[in-house]
Design a protein around this motif. Structure first.
Motif: not given
Length: 501
Positions: A303-306, A439-446, A468-480
């Protein structure tokens, strides 16, 4: 599909049904190599590749795939054994980055640099390879003016124009859109010479290759398989499962016989002869034990915390595109809030990467970021990573508090083991760099994630877990992303098609 000593084309499912194997063009014989005594990559590797074969080089990130290419190119020398290449055979590789000294060249000068002698009919040769990668490039245009995706196509074209007997391709579909992949696939199917490919694009590989060279990261061996890529992957998994079951059966039998042997050995007399014969039988069973292997490791769910933020995270009032090699500005009205996903689409060269960089840099007109926006940026060329820092330092600089134990646990979760933490980021494979970013995102919590082609270089086994982690991410996401199967696993709230503006 089967394992064998040499590679033959044995399936009728390939597009090129007229493939016939020729003579051996490349052979590794008892070849061993390692960057240090403590880190061997190959131990007595034996395999052959035949003329006109299209081969996948497969293995876990960091298993030595790129090293194999360097050995073939004679950039590295094996410690033991031989690497035999048919006399006179030419070799070319599609590199991952354009050299700095080439950036100031025109497209024509760039391609002319592939030949030792002047080629008088260079323009039609250039046109053919550019068509193969679906790229239109004015020959007087400077290389530095091309987008990252276009530069990737130019590098691929530079290898193709040399018409080598052995063509080495390292992640050739990275940065290619669907038409680009289709053009490349057709070109390679019709290419009459040997091709060895490193790629994590399973569908592309399954339509191109005749067999697989599998690098076992644990045994440091190379296994050779023939057949559809996806079936080979399944066969490897099934084989490992069979070996584990057989070992378990043998170990039970050995344990039972040892108990009986010890019982008879204590009785004395002729019973000791019985115990001796049982010991011999046990030794025979132990010889049957298969050296245990492990399938390519897959990262576990994460999980990537936000970090908390309220209101709109990003307002976009204008965007720029590149059409006919000229920059064009367009009005826009996009508001991105917490929990929303914006998918950015468009053909290569339209300006997707530039658009993402503008947001990540926070210095572009027409873009308004919330004051508390914390950005996690995945650059397709990993320019956000400092190659001179160690893996540990790279993780520590993004960590928002937390313990040493948490940092190391997060690293291990993304297969960045303790023995890698002290290495410089530059020593990692491209796939390992991708996992380092997550791994950096998990620690950074963007609370705002900006991802530019996050599937590039990543082992296909990891992709459903990342999606799955991105689909469950609670922050905003911009994807290419050019990988439709990956995007389909993520709930998309808004789309921005730069090609339609």
């Amino acid at each position: 599909m089967s394992r064998c000593g040499d590679l033959f084309f044995m399936t009728d499912k390939k597009p090129n049904k007229e493939y016939n194997h020729g003579d051996v063009i490349l052979r590794f014989s008892e070849t061993s190599f390692g960057y240090s005594e403590k880190k061997p990559l190959l131990k007595e590797a034996n395999f052959t590749v035949r003329e006109r074969a299209k081969i996948t080089l497969m293995g876990q990130n960091g298993s030595g795939k790129s090293t194999i290419f360097k050995l073939i190119l004679r950039e590295l020398t094996p410690e033991e054994g031989l690497i035999s290449i048919r006399p006179g055979a030419t070799i070319a590789i599609a590199s991952q980055a354009i050299k700095k000294e080439d950036l100031k060249k025109t497209a024509r000068e760039f391609f002319e640099g592939a030949f030792q002698k002047k080629v008088y009919d260079i323009d039609p040769k250039i046109a053919k390879v550019l068509d193969a990668v679906n790229l239109k490039a004015p020959l007087e245009r400077k290389i530095e003016s091309f987008s990252g995706g276009e530069q990737a196509r130019l590098l691929l074209s530079l290898a193709l124009i040399q018409n080598p007997d052995i063509l080495l391709l390292d992640e050739p579909t990275n940065n290619l859109d669907k038409p680009g992949i289709e053009h490349l696939t057709k070109f390679l199917i019709e290419y009459p010479k040997t091709v060895i490919i490193i790629s994590h694009d399973a569908h592309f590989l399954n339509s191109i290759t005749h067999g697989v060279l599998y690098l076992d990261i644990f045994q440091k061996k190379v296994e050779q398989y023939v057949g559809d890529y996806l079936k080979v992957v399944e066969e490897i998994a099934n084989r490992i499962l069979r070996e584990r079951r057989e070992n378990a059966r043998l170990e039970r039998e050995i344990s039972e016989r040892k108990e009986k042997m010890n019982f008879f050995a204590q009785k004395g007399g002729h019973m000791r002869d019985v115990a001796r014969k049982m010991r011999e039988a046990i030794e025979e069973l132990e010889e049957q034990l298969v050296e245990m292997r492990q399938e390519d490791k897959t990262i576990g769910n994460f999980r990537i915390p936000a970090q908390e933020i309220s209101g709109a995270i990003l307002n976009i009032s204008s965007v720029s595109t590149v059409k006919n090699h000229k920059k064009v500005s367009h009005k826009a009205n996009i508001v991105l809030k917490r929990g929303e996903v914006l998918l950015v689409q468009g053909p290569n060269g339209i300006g997707k990467t530039t658009f993402l960089k503008d947001i990540a840099s926070r210095h572009k007109t027409g873009l308004e970021l919330a004051e508390k926006a914390v950005i996690g940026y995945y650059a397709q060329d990993f320019s956000g990573l400092n190659d001179k820092k160690t893996v540990y330092e790279s993780l520590a600089e993004t960590a928002k508090g937390g313990s040493e134990e948490k940092l190391r646990q997060t690293a291990a979760h993304f297969l960045l083991t303790d023995d890698l933490l002290g290495n410089h980021v530059s020593s990692l494979s491209e796939g390992q760099k991708g996992l380092l970013c997550f791994a950096r995102f998990v620690l950074q919590m963007p609370n705002l994630l900006i991802l530019d082609e996050p599937t590039n270089h990543i082992n296909f086994r990891h992709l459903p877990i990342i999606a799955k982690a991105l689909d469950e991410y609670t922050g905003a996401l911009i994807l290419v992303s050019h990988m439709a199967d990956f995007v389909a696993q993520i709930k998309i709230d808004q789309k921005l098609d730069l090609g339609a503006l």
